[in-house]
Design a protein around this motif. Structure first.
Motif, mmCIF file in Angstrom:
data_model
loop_
_atom_site.group_PDB
_atom_site.id
_atom_site.type_symbol
_atom_site.label_atom_id
_atom_site.label_comp_id
_atom_site.label_asym_id
_atom_site.label_seq_id
_atom_site.Cartn_x
_atom_site.Cartn_y
_atom_site.Cartn_z
ATOM 1 N N UNK A 173 0.793 -1.229 0.000
ATOM 2 C CA UNK A 173 0.000 0.000 0.000
ATOM 3 C C UNK A 173 0.820 1.272 0.000
ATOM 4 N N UNK A 174 2.031 1.210 -0.531
ATOM 5 C CA UNK A 174 2.868 2.397 -0.648
ATOM 6 C C UNK A 174 3.852 2.614 0.492
ATOM 7 N N UNK A 175 3.845 1.741 1.484
ATOM 8 C CA UNK A 175 4.809 1.844 2.580
ATOM 9 C C UNK A 175 6.122 1.183 2.180
ATOM 10 N N UNK A 176 7.187 1.551 2.888
ATOM 11 C CA UNK A 176 8.448 0.847 2.704
ATOM 12 C C UNK A 176 8.187 -0.617 3.025
ATOM 13 N N UNK A 177 8.686 -1.490 2.156
ATOM 14 C CA UNK A 177 8.391 -2.917 2.237
ATOM 15 C C UNK A 177 9.556 -3.716 2.796
ATOM 16 N N UNK A 178 10.752 -3.422 2.334
ATOM 17 C CA UNK A 178 11.927 -4.202 2.713
ATOM 18 C C UNK A 178 13.032 -3.259 3.186
ATOM 19 N N UNK A 179 13.921 -3.801 4.013
ATOM 20 C CA UNK A 179 14.972 -3.007 4.635
ATOM 21 C C UNK A 179 16.309 -3.670 4.351
ATOM 22 N N UNK A 180 17.164 -2.971 3.616
ATOM 23 C CA UNK A 180 18.479 -3.478 3.269
ATOM 24 C C UNK A 180 19.489 -2.824 4.205
ATOM 25 N N UNK A 181 19.973 -3.602 5.175
ATOM 26 C CA UNK A 181 20.929 -3.077 6.156
ATOM 27 C C UNK A 181 22.345 -3.152 5.614
ATOM 28 N N UNK A 182 23.138 -2.164 5.985
ATOM 29 C CA UNK A 182 24.534 -2.088 5.585
ATOM 30 C C UNK A 182 25.365 -1.600 6.767
ATOM 31 N N UNK B 110 14.166 0.620 2.320
ATOM 32 C CA UNK B 110 15.099 1.476 3.040
ATOM 33 C C UNK B 110 16.498 0.888 2.879
ATOM 34 N N UNK B 111 17.451 1.715 2.491
ATOM 35 C CA UNK B 111 18.859 1.389 2.687
ATOM 36 C C UNK B 111 19.174 2.002 4.025
ATOM 37 N N UNK C 181 21.310 5.881 9.763
ATOM 38 C CA UNK C 181 21.297 6.634 8.513
ATOM 39 C C UNK C 181 20.460 5.846 7.518
ATOM 40 N N UNK C 182 19.575 6.550 6.806
ATOM 41 C CA UNK C 182 18.602 5.858 5.965
ATOM 42 C C UNK C 182 18.245 6.695 4.744
ATOM 43 N N UNK C 183 17.880 6.015 3.663
ATOM 44 C CA UNK C 183 17.306 6.648 2.482
ATOM 45 C C UNK C 183 16.396 5.634 1.811
ATOM 46 N N UNK C 184 15.260 6.112 1.316
ATOM 47 C CA UNK C 184 14.289 5.257 0.633
ATOM 48 C C UNK C 184 14.651 5.170 -0.840
ATOM 49 N N UNK C 185 14.639 3.930 -1.360
ATOM 50 C CA UNK C 185 14.818 3.736 -2.796
ATOM 51 C C UNK C 185 13.721 2.833 -3.325
ATOM 52 N N UNK C 186 13.557 2.854 -4.643
ATOM 53 C CA UNK C 186 12.545 2.024 -5.300
ATOM 54 C C UNK C 186 13.233 0.961 -6.131
#
Length: 137
Positions: A79-88, A129-130, A116-121
Motif C-alpha cells: 500500500x505504498x509503505x516501505x516494504x523491505x529493509x536493506x541493512x549495511x 530502506x537502505x 542513517x537511511x534513504x528510501x529507494x525504489x
C-alpha cells in the motif's frame, strides 16, 4: 512458548515480480545480490531466490505474477509503505554504488535516531530502506 522450536527464523520473503529474468537482472546487477536458486518447476513457474552477497538475512523469492490479481500487486505489495529493509555497515559506500548502478532514491540520505537511511525504489516501484543502523555501545 511451548511447542515451538527454539531456533526459528524468517528465511524467505516472496516478492511478486513481472518477469523472472528482468527481476534477476535488476537485483543481481543493481543491488549486487547473488542468484541462489533458479529451478524450473514446470508450467512456466520457477523457484528463483536471490540473497545479499554476504548471504545474511532472508532470501527474496522472486515470484512471477500469475493472473490479474497478482499482477495488480506488482510494485505495491504494502500500500505504498516501505516494504523491505536493506541493512549495511557502510551506508555511504553502498549508497554511492547503488546510485552508480542507476538505483532510484526517492530522498536524500537522512540521519535518524535509529541510523542513517534513504528510501529507494526497485524496478517495479516497491519501496525499500537502505539503512545503516546506529551502533550500540
Amino acid at each position: 512458548m511451548r511447542g515451538f522450536a527454539e531456533h526459528r527464523r524468517i528465511a524467505t520473503v516472496a516478492l511478486v515480480v513481472g518477469n523472472y529474468d528482468e527481476a534477476i537482472a535488476w537485483y543481481v546487477g543493481r543491488l549486487g545480490f547473488v542468484l541462489s536458486d533458479d529451478v524450473d518447476l514446470g508450467g512456466g513457474k520457477r523457484w528463483v531466490t536471490v540473497t545479499p552477497p554476504n548471504g545474511q538475512g532472508a532470501r527474496l523469492l522472486l515470484a512471477e505474477a500469475s493472473g490479474e490479481e497478482q499482477a495488480s500487486r506488482i510494485g505495491n505489495q504494502t500500500g505504498g509503505r516501505v516494504f523491505l529493509f536493506l541493512e549495511t555497515d557502510d551506508f555511504s559506500s553502498d549508497h554511492q554504488s547503488m546510485l552508480a548502478q542507476g538505483v532510484e532514491f526517492r530522498e536524500a540520505p537522512r540521519h535518524e535516531a535509529y541510523g542513517t537511511v534513504a528510501v529507494f525504489a526497485d524496478l517495479y516501484g516497491n519501496l525499500w530502506d537502505l539503512i545503516e543502523p546506529k551502533r550500540r555501545g
